[in-house]
Design a protein around this motif. Structure first.
Motif, PDB file in Angstrom:
ATOM      1  N   PHE A  18      40.407  33.385  42.586  1.00  0.00           N
ATOM      2  CA  PHE A  18      41.326  34.003  43.538  1.00  0.00           C
ATOM      3  C   PHE A  18      40.686  34.076  44.924  1.00  0.00           C
ATOM      4  CE2 PHE A  18      43.024  37.832  45.571  1.00  0.00           C
ATOM      5  CZ  PHE A  18      44.369  37.590  45.497  1.00  0.00           C
ATOM      6  N   ILE A  41      44.919  30.235  44.118  1.00  0.00           N
ATOM      7  CA  ILE A  41      45.321  31.644  44.016  1.00  0.00           C
ATOM      8  C   ILE A  41      46.372  31.806  42.924  1.00  0.00           C
ATOM      9  CG2 ILE A  41      46.418  33.538  45.233  1.00  0.00           C
ATOM     10  CD1 ILE A  41      45.336  32.401  47.802  1.00  0.00           C
ATOM     11  N   ALA A  45      46.247  33.657  38.895  1.00  0.00           N
ATOM     12  CA  ALA A  45      47.167  34.614  38.287  1.00  0.00           C
ATOM     13  C   ALA A  45      47.725  34.074  36.980  1.00  0.00           C
ATOM     14  CB  ALA A  45      48.299  34.937  39.252  1.00  0.00           C
ATOM     15  N   PHE A  49      47.461  35.780  33.188  1.00  0.00           N
ATOM     16  CA  PHE A  49      48.571  36.135  32.304  1.00  0.00           C
ATOM     17  C   PHE A  49      48.349  35.570  30.906  1.00  0.00           C
ATOM     18  CE2 PHE A  49      51.196  37.097  36.054  1.00  0.00           C
ATOM     19  CZ  PHE A  49      51.707  38.282  35.606  1.00  0.00           C
TER      20      PHE A  49
ATOM     21  N   ILE B 172      49.321  36.578  45.769  1.00  0.00           N
ATOM     22  CA  ILE B 172      48.671  37.891  45.706  1.00  0.00           C
ATOM     23  C   ILE B 172      49.487  38.841  44.837  1.00  0.00           C
ATOM     24  CG2 ILE B 172      48.071  39.895  47.094  1.00  0.00           C
ATOM     25  CD1 ILE B 172      47.271  37.981  49.297  1.00  0.00           C
ATOM     26  N   LEU B 174      51.499  38.013  42.367  1.00  0.00           N
ATOM     27  CA  LEU B 174      51.344  37.623  40.957  1.00  0.00           C
ATOM     28  C   LEU B 174      50.038  38.143  40.393  1.00  0.00           C
ATOM     29  CD1 LEU B 174      52.532  33.949  40.809  1.00  0.00           C
ATOM     30  CD2 LEU B 174      53.458  35.888  39.582  1.00  0.00           C
ATOM     31  N   TYR B 175      48.971  38.027  41.190  1.00  0.00           N
ATOM     32  CA  TYR B 175      47.675  38.508  40.727  1.00  0.00           C
ATOM     33  C   TYR B 175      47.760  40.018  40.460  1.00  0.00           C
ATOM     34  CZ  TYR B 175      42.658  38.340  40.158  1.00  0.00           C
ATOM     35  OH  TYR B 175      41.404  38.400  39.630  1.00  0.00           O
ATOM     36  N   ILE B 177      50.504  41.678  39.635  1.00  0.00           N
ATOM     37  CA  ILE B 177      51.288  41.899  38.409  1.00  0.00           C
ATOM     38  C   ILE B 177      50.419  41.621  37.191  1.00  0.00           C
ATOM     39  CG2 ILE B 177      53.323  41.208  37.102  1.00  0.00           C
ATOM     40  CD1 ILE B 177      54.666  40.422  39.628  1.00  0.00           C
ATOM     41  N   SER B 178      49.570  40.567  37.266  1.00  0.00           N
ATOM     42  CA  SER B 178      48.763  40.233  36.094  1.00  0.00           C
ATOM     43  C   SER B 178      47.774  41.359  35.789  1.00  0.00           C
ATOM     44  CB  SER B 178      48.039  38.905  36.314  1.00  0.00           C
ATOM     45  OG  SER B 178      46.925  39.070  37.137  1.00  0.00           O
TER      46      SER B 178
END
Lengths: 105, 477
Positions: A18, A41, A45, A49, B172, B174-175, B177-178
Motif C-alpha cells: 500500500f 494500492i 486491499a 480481503f 484508500i 478499500l484498504y 474497508i478491508s
C-alpha cells in the motif's frame, strides 16, 4: 490447509504494498507509472480481503467475492484512465504529470 | 415477497435501466446526422421518470439484505432525479450544438444515466460490496464525462486529475474497508459492528474509509481535485459534479454514520468536527481570490460542504433531516448559478467574473437569477438558502456545538463578501464593452425558472421540512 502463514504476515506485506503504491503515486514522472502505483494500492486491499477471509473468517466467502469485484472494477478504472492518458498524449505529446499545468490555482 | 414487490422496491433502478436501454437502441438505429432527435427523447423520458420517483414507495430489503430501501431513500433519489432533470434542461443547447453534430449526444446521456443508477445503488446499498460497486459506478463514468471535450486540453487534464485521484481515493477507502472487515468479519451493514474487540484497527480502518468518502464530497484536505476539475470540465458536468455527485456522497455518508456506525460516534464526530472547521475556512478563504466563475463556484461548494457536516454532527433524526433539507435547497440554488454561467458561456463563450461587469444593463433577467442564487448561497433571509443554513446551525447548537456554530457564522459573514462581488459587478458597475443581449433557448428558461421557483418557495413552505423530519424519524426508529 495450514501452511504456517499468519494473518499478521499478510497484513505486513499488504501494508508495505500500500505504501509503496502511495509513494509511487506521488513521485513517478510518467502517468502510466502513476496508474501502476494505483494498481498496487488497490491490489493491496484485494489481497487483504481474500487472505482475511481465508485465514480468519472461514465460515463464509464475503471477502473472496469482494476481491473479485475489486479486480473487475480496477480493470475498468485502468481502461478509462489509459484512454484519457492517450488523448492527452495526442494533444500534447507528453505524459509527464509535471507538465499538466494548464489548470492551476 | 412476490415478484411484484421486487420490481416496486427497485422502481427507480428499473426505470432508469429501461430508459438507458431505450436510448441505447435508439442511438444505434439513428444515423449520425439525426442524433439530435435523441435529445427530446432523453429529456422527455427522464422527466416522466422524475415525476414518478416522487410518489412514496415501500420499505424493504432485496438480495438477502444487499439492497435496502425505504421512504427516506426514495425521497433522496427523487432529489437526485430533480437535480439531473434541471441539468438536462440547462445543457440542452450545449448538447444540441456541440455534441449532436459529432454524433456524441447519445454517449453523454448514457454515461449520465449510468452514473445516476450507480448513485441509486450507492445510497440503497445494504453491504459494502454493493456500496463499492455503487461508489465506483458513480465515479468512473464522470471521469469520462469530464474529458468529453476531446480537442480541449483543459477538459482532458481535468479528466486525468479526476480519474487518478478518484482511483487513489477508492484505493484508500478499500484498504480502510478491508481493515474494518479484519475486525468485524462481516460486510453487511445490518450487523456490521457485532464483534468489536480490536478497537485500534477498527478506528484506523474507519479513518481511511472516511477519507475516501471525504474525497467525493471534496472536504478539505481532500479537495485539491475539485477546483481544477470543475474549471476544466464542460459546465453541464461541472454542475453535475458539484450538485448531484456531492449530494449522493453526503446521503451515503449520513446513512452510514447514523445507522451503521453509531457506536463509533465519538471518533467520527471528532474527525468530522476538524474536517468541518477546515472545510468552511479554507473553502471561503480561497473563494475570495477567484476570478473564474466556475472556480469561484467550486470553492463556494467546498465551503457549503463544511456547513453540511454540522448537520451530520448534530446526528439523530433532527440532524439528518436538516442535512436532507439543506441538500434539497442547495440543488436548486447551485443549479441556478451554474445555469446562468452555462447560458452566458453558450452564447458568448465567456466565463470570467470580469465579463459579468454591467450584465444587468443588457441581460436583466439572467442577472436577476444569478443575484437570487448568490443571495441564497450566502444565506440572506427571504431565500431558501437562509432557512437551510439556519436549521443546520440550530440542530448543531441544540447538541451543544456552540464553538463550531460560532466558527460557521463567522464563515458565513466572510462568504457574504465574495458572494456579493459578482452582484456588485453585475448591478453597480458599468462596463465599456458589456456582453450583448442573450436570448437563451426555451429549455434553458425552463431549467432556470424551476430553480428560481425552488429558491423562492422551498424556504417558505414549512410542511416540506416536517415531511422530511417524519421520514428521518421513521428511518432511525
Amino acid at each position: 490447509m495450514d501452511s504456517g502463514i499468519q494473518i499478521s504476515d499478510i497484513l505486513i506485506v499488504t501494508a508495505i504494498m500500500f505504501f509503496i503504491g502511495v509513494y509511487g503515486f506521488v513521485t513517478r514522472k510518467n502517468l502510466i507509472a502513476v496508474m501502476m502505483a494505483l494498481e498496487l494500492i488497490i491490489n493491496a486491499a484485494a489481497i487483504n480481503f481474500i487472505m482475511i477471509n481465508k485465514l480468519v473468517f472461514k465460515t463464509n466467502l464475503h471477502g473472496v467475492f469482494f476481491g473479485l469485484f475489486i479486480i473487475a472494477v480496477a480493470a475498468v478504472e485502468v481502461a478509462i484512465g489509459l484512454v484519457i492518458i492517450l488523448n492527452l498524449y495526442r494533444l500534447r505529446d507528453s505524459i509527464d504529470p509535471e507538465e499538466i499545468t494548464t489548470l492551476k490555482h | 415477497m412476490t415478484w411484484i414487490d421486487t420490481i416496486t422496491l427497485m422502481r427507480n433502478e428499473w426505470s432508469i435501466l429501461i430508459i438507458f436501454l431505450l436510448l441505447l437502441a435508439t442511438e444505434i438505429l439513428l444515423d449520425d446526422r439525426r442524433q439530435h432527435q435523441l435529445i427530446p427523447l432523453a429529456i422527455g423520458l427522464f422527466a416522466v421518470h422524475t415525476i414518478g420517483s416522487f410518489f412514496p414507495g415501500k420499505a424493504g430489503e432485496l438480495f438477502g439484505g444487499m439492497y435496502r430501501t425505504n421512504d427516506l431513500l426514495h425521497f433522496m433519489k427523487a432529489i437526485l432525479n430533480t437535480a439531473v432533470l434541471i441539468i438536462l434542461f440547462q445543457s440542452y443547447h450545449w448538447v444540441k450544438t456541440e455534441l449532436a453534430p459529432h454524433g456524441r449526444a447519445g454517449a453523454f446521456y448514457l454515461l449520465l444515466f449510468a452514473v445516476l443508477s450507480g448513485m441509486y445503488f450507492l445510497i440503497s446499498s445494504g453491504d459494502f460490496i454493493m456500496f463499492f460497486i455503487g461508489f465506483e459506478l458513480s465515479t468512473l463514468p464522470v471521469a469520462a464525462l469530464t474529458a468529453f471535450h476531446l480537442k480541449e486540453i483543459r477538459s482532458t487534464e481535468a479528466g486525468i486529475k479526476l480519474i487518478l485521484l478518484a482511483g487513489l481515493a477508492s484505493g484508500i477507502m478499500l484498504y480502510g474497508i478491508s481493515l474494518m472487515y479484519a475486525v468485524t468479519g462481516n460486510l453487511y451493514f445490518a450487523d456490521f459492528l457485532v464483534n468489536t474487540d480490536h478497537e485500534t484497527l477498527l478506528i484506523f480502518g474507519l479513518v481511511l474509509f472516511l477519507s475516501g468518502l471525504a474525497f467525493k464530497i471534496s472536504l478539505v484536505p481532500f479537495h485539491f481535485w475539485a477546483p481544477d476539475v470543475y474549471e476544466g470540465a464542460p459546465i453541464a458536468v461541472t454542475s453535475f459534479l458539484s450538485v448531484v455527485s456531492k449530494a449522493a456522497a453526503v446521503f451515503i455518508l449520513l446513512i452510514l454514520l447514523l445507522s451503521v456506525l453509531p457506536e463509533l460516534s465519538e471518533i467520527w464526530k471528532m474527525i468530522l468536527y476538524i474536517l468541518s472547521v477546515l472545510t468552511m475556512t479554507v473553502g471561503n478563504l480561497f473563494a475570495l481570490r477567484q476570478t473564474n466563475m466556475k472556480r469561484f463556484l467550486a470553492f463556494s461548494s467546498i465551503a457549503q460542504a463544511g456547513f453540511i457536516l454540522l448537520g451530520i454532527l448534530a446526528s439523530e433524526a433532527v440532524g439528518a433531516s436538516t442535512v436532507v433539507y439543506f441538500i434539497l435547497i442547495y440543488v436548486f440554488t447551485n443549479l441556478a448559478a451554474f445555469g446562468v454561467v452555462q447560458a452566458i458561456k453558450d452564447a458568448t463563450g465567456k466565463e470570467e467574473m470580469v465579463d459579468y461587469t454591467g450584465l444587468y444593463r443588457t441581460n436583466p433577467r439572467l442577472s436577476l437569477v444569478m443575484v437570487l442564487a448568490l443571495f441564497s448561497l450566502a444565506g440572506i433571509p427571504p431565500m431558501a438558502g437562509f432557512f437551510g443554513k439556519f436549521f443546520l446551525f440550530l440542530a448543531a447548537a441544540g447538541k451543544g456545538y456552540y464553538t463550531l456554530v460560532l466558527i460557521a457564522v463567522i464563515n458565513v459573514t466572510i462568504s457574504l463578501y465574495y458572494y456579493l462581488l459578482p452582484v456588485r459587478a453585475m448591478l453597480l458597475r458599468t462596463s465599456d464593452a458589456p456582453l450583448a443581449h442573450i436570448r437563451s433557448g426555451s429549455m434553458m428558461r425552463i431549467g432556470l425558472i424551476l430553480c428560481v421557483v425552488g429558491i423562492l418557495i422551498l424556504g417558505m413552505y414549512s410542511p416540506l421540512y416536517d415531511y422530511i423530519l417524519s421520514l428521518t424519524n421513521e428511518w432511525l426508529q
